[in-house]
Design a protein around this motif. Structure first.
Motif, short mmCIF file in Angstrom:
data_model
loop_
_atom_site.label_atom_id
_atom_site.label_comp_id
_atom_site.label_asym_id
_atom_site.label_seq_id
_atom_site.Cartn_x
_atom_site.Cartn_y
_atom_site.Cartn_z
N LEU A 1 0.72 -1.25 0.13
CA LEU A 1 0.02 0.32 0.07
C LEU A 1 0.85 1.07 0.04
CD1 LEU A 1 -2.97 -0.91 2.49
CD2 LEU A 1 -2.98 -0.72 -0.12
N TYR A 2 2.15 1.24 0.48
CA TYR A 2 2.87 2.32 0.41
C TYR A 2 3.70 2.34 -0.99
CZ TYR A 2 3.06 3.93 5.19
OH TYR A 2 2.68 4.76 6.30
N GLY A 3 3.41 1.75 -1.98
CA GLY A 3 4.13 1.64 -3.16
C GLY A 3 3.18 2.15 -4.26
N PRO A 4 3.75 2.20 -5.58
CA PRO A 4 3.08 3.14 -6.57
C PRO A 4 2.19 2.27 -7.46
CG PRO A 4 5.35 2.17 -7.34
CD PRO A 4 5.14 1.81 -6.00
N GLY A 5 1.68 1.25 -6.95
CA GLY A 5 0.82 0.62 -7.69
C GLY A 5 -0.52 1.01 -8.05
N ARG B 1 -5.44 3.92 -1.32
CA ARG B 1 -4.99 5.19 -0.41
C ARG B 1 -6.02 6.53 -0.87
NH1 ARG B 1 0.58 4.05 -2.32
NH2 ARG B 1 0.42 5.52 -3.72
N GLY B 2 -6.38 6.55 -2.07
CA GLY B 2 -7.31 7.78 -2.30
C GLY B 2 -8.54 7.23 -1.64
N THR B 3 -9.25 6.11 -1.66
CA THR B 3 -10.40 5.90 -1.04
C THR B 3 -10.34 6.20 0.47
OG1 THR B 3 -10.98 4.22 -2.83
CG2 THR B 3 -12.22 4.24 -0.67
N TRP B 4 -9.25 5.58 1.08
CA TRP B 4 -8.87 5.96 2.47
C TRP B 4 -8.96 7.28 2.59
CZ3 TRP B 4 -8.27 2.67 6.87
CH2 TRP B 4 -7.59 3.67 8.14
N GLY B 5 -8.23 7.99 1.93
CA GLY B 5 -8.12 9.49 2.35
C GLY B 5 -9.48 10.11 2.11
N ARG B 6 -10.38 9.98 1.01
CA ARG B 6 -11.52 10.63 0.92
C ARG B 6 -12.52 10.43 2.34
NH1 ARG B 6 -10.52 9.20 -4.43
NH2 ARG B 6 -11.53 7.18 -4.29
N GLU C 1 -4.39 15.18 -2.39
CA GLU C 1 -4.21 14.29 -1.36
C GLU C 1 -3.69 14.81 -0.14
OE1 GLU C 1 -5.49 11.42 -1.19
OE2 GLU C 1 -5.69 10.85 -3.09
N ALA C 2 -3.86 14.10 1.21
CA ALA C 2 -3.17 14.94 2.09
C ALA C 2 -1.75 14.98 2.18
CB ALA C 2 -3.57 14.22 3.57
N PRO C 3 -1.02 16.08 2.46
CA PRO C 3 0.59 15.97 2.27
C PRO C 3 1.16 14.96 2.82
CG PRO C 3 -0.17 17.82 3.93
CD PRO C 3 -1.63 17.35 3.32
N ALA D 1 0.19 11.95 3.91
CA ALA D 1 -0.74 10.83 4.14
C ALA D 1 0.07 9.62 3.67
CB ALA D 1 -1.89 10.88 3.30
N GLY D 2 -0.15 8.53 4.51
CA GLY D 2 0.10 7.20 4.06
C GLY D 2 -0.73 6.34 3.57
N PRO D 3 -1.67 5.59 3.99
CA PRO D 3 -2.76 4.93 3.45
C PRO D 3 -3.82 6.09 2.82
CG PRO D 3 -2.13 4.01 5.26
CD PRO D 3 -1.48 5.02 5.46
N GLY D 4 -3.87 7.23 3.29
CA GLY D 4 -4.76 7.99 2.92
C GLY D 4 -4.50 9.33 1.74
N GLY D 5 -3.30 9.08 1.28
CA GLY D 5 -2.61 9.72 0.37
C GLY D 5 -1.32 9.18 -0.11
N GLU D 6 -0.53 9.94 -1.15
CA GLU D 6 0.63 9.44 -1.54
C GLU D 6 1.65 9.55 -0.58
OE1 GLU D 6 1.65 8.03 -4.37
OE2 GLU D 6 -0.46 8.26 -5.13
N PRO D 7 2.77 8.70 -0.19
CA PRO D 7 3.72 8.76 0.84
C PRO D 7 4.60 10.16 0.77
CG PRO D 7 3.90 6.43 -0.36
CD PRO D 7 2.94 7.53 -0.99
N PRO D 8 4.82 10.74 1.67
CA PRO D 8 5.58 11.82 1.72
C PRO D 8 7.03 11.95 1.05
CG PRO D 8 5.77 11.16 3.77
CD PRO D 8 4.84 10.27 3.34
#
Length: 477
Positions: free
Chosen positions: A349-353, A360-365, A451-453, A455-462
């Motif tokens: 889930l931390y990867g670019p797949g 991550r997008g669904t979690w973030g929303r 996405e949240a700046p 965010a892990g599962p809620g957005g792209e990793p920092p």
């Protein structure tokens, strides 16, 4: 005064590229320089991949042995853990039935009912009773034997099913723990000992207690139970000597094999060009090895049950004994399987797949919607929430790591404990993501465009956080 040398006109094709001596490189020289650097980088990444693969292979091969070795070292070498392992046998109905039947049979065999009826017939004959009455005394043999057995069975059942017996069972096993160690190391002796291909449990203390109860109830013959009948065969293993050799090796390396396995896995992840990808592969491989260990335990259970004749031990009692002795090993394998799945899923889930980005997008929303609901209710986290939002990727990784460590360090977690830790971990992740989203208007404007700046599962990793790989590593995957 000599005129100053005119500066060299820049090379249109190789401007800005200087060699080690400071002179500009031509286009061909620069192209060769770039090619050599790329070749060196590719070779370097190839060596790292080969080294990481070898380390990973060694770690995966050692993983089942490490689990078994740790179980042996923790269970066999610790008296409290050993007693905790065997204590349920005293309360299991199948094992209690075996003990009751064996002890009742042995007591009844020592009561000569035929001699009693014969003596009764002689006394009736001497008293002048009719021949029919004297002959009828012989017919009392079977009813009398049945009555004796029923009475003995009630007395033995009362002893075996009592709390005093469970306490005596635990006390006997606690005192016999040194004997168990001697048996496993092949030295013999003690309450549990090896006799040929049989592993036997000495129930002398229990027999003495039953004897005393029967004598008090009027069965004086019960005191004549022979010492040779005071053992119960627990296991029958044709390869017992090899098992003892293997047990001695496992006991010696019980501390170091798990440590070496963990170090090899950590080195494999550290050596690989893509740490996240190697972590995911390592976790997946460990999970596969735990599945193989569970399958091996199931096969060994079937082999053990087939090797124990029903005349020696009923199938249900044999299954109970096997499951009781190995339940902690089974639980550890299941726990490591769950930990491996959590680790592999988190690394993915931390990867670019594409699926990882979608999750991550669904979690973030979802978490931003929950954070917005909190804001509308007047609950805002303000500056702390903004700081949490910028570090949410690392915070998420910390929560997952804490959950994994809790499962690994828990003393033989049950399935209920595993489920509880997973629920607490998921609740903590949701709470942190919602608090990071409920920062108030300023944070809402900052986060409104995407996405949240942090965010892990809620957005792209920092940038630089978990799951963010340098371009060179992404290219080398």
């Amino acid at each position: 005064m000599a005129p100053k040398a005119a500066p060299a006109s820049p090379d249109p094709a190789g401007a800005g590229h200087a060699g080690d001596d400071g002179r500009a490189l031509s286009t061909e020289q620069h192209a060769e320089y770039v090619r050599l650097r790329r070749a060196a980088a590719v070779r370097h990444r190839g060596l790292r991949r080969v080294g990481a693969s070898l380390l990973l292979l060694a770690a995966l091969l050692l993983a089942p042995l490490a689990v078994v070795a740790d179980w042996v070292d923790d269970t066999v070498s610790d008296t409290g853990r050993y007693v905790k392992t065997v204590a349920p046998l005293a309360s299991d109905p199948a094992v209690q039935d075996v003990l009751i039947d064996r002890l009742t049979d042995r007591v009844v065999r020592n009561v000569d009912v035929a001699a009693v009826t014969a003596a009764l017939g002689r006394q009736l004959q001497e008293a002048g009773a009719s021949p029919r009455v004297v002959a009828g005394a012989d017919a009392l043999t079977e009813p009398l034997r049945s009555a004796v057995r029923s009475s003995v069975d009630r007395t033995v059942t009362g002893v075996i099913t009592s709390e005093a017996f469970r306490q005596a069972w635990e006390g006997a096993n606690r005192g016999a723990h040194a004997a168990v160690l001697r048996m496993l190391t092949g030295e013999g002796g003690g309450a549990v000992r090896a006799e040929g291909a049989n592993v036997q449990l000495d129930v002398g203390a229990v027999v003495d207690q039953v004897e005393q109860r029967l004598v008090d109830a009027g069965f004086g013959k019960a005191a004549a139970i022979p010492d040779s009948d005071r053992t119960i065969t627990l296991f029958r293993a044709e390869e017992l000597s090899r098992a003892q050799d293997a047990m001695r090796v496992l006991d010696v390396v019980g501390l170091w094999v798990p440590v070496v396995t963990v170090l090899l896995a950590a080195l494999a992840v550290w050596t690989a060009p893509s740490h996240r990808l190697m972590l995911m592969i390592t976790a997946t491989g460990t999970g596969v090895m735990m599945v193989l260990l569970l399958v091996a335990l199931a096969v060994a259970r079937r082999v053990y049950l087939d090797s124990v004749p029903p005349s020696v031990l009923p199938p249900d009692a044999a299954a109970t004994i096997y499951d009781t002795f190995l339940r902690f090993l089974h639980n550890r394998a299941v726990t490591l399987l769950v930990v491996s799945l959590i680790t592999a899923l988190t690394a993915y889930l931390y990867g670019p797949g594409r699926l990882a980005r979608a999750v991550r997008g669904t979690w973030g929303r979802g978490t931003r919607a929950a954070g917005g609901a909190l804001e509308r209710a007047g609950v805002r986290t303000g500056a702390p929430g903004r700081r949490l939002a910028h570090r949410l990727g690392w915070t998420t990784a910390g929560v997952v790591t804490a959950g994994v460590l809790a499962l690994l360090l828990w003393n033989d977690p049950t399935p209920g404990v595993v489920a509880l830790v997973l629920c607490v971990m998921l609740a903590a992740l949701i709470a942190l993501a919602v608090l990071a989203a409920a920062t108030g208007p300023a944070a809402g404007q900052a986060l409104g465009g995407g996405e949240a700046p942090g965010a892990g599962p809620g957005g792209e990793p920092p940038e630089g956080g978990p799951g963010r790989e340098p371009p060179g590593e992404r290219a080398g995957r």
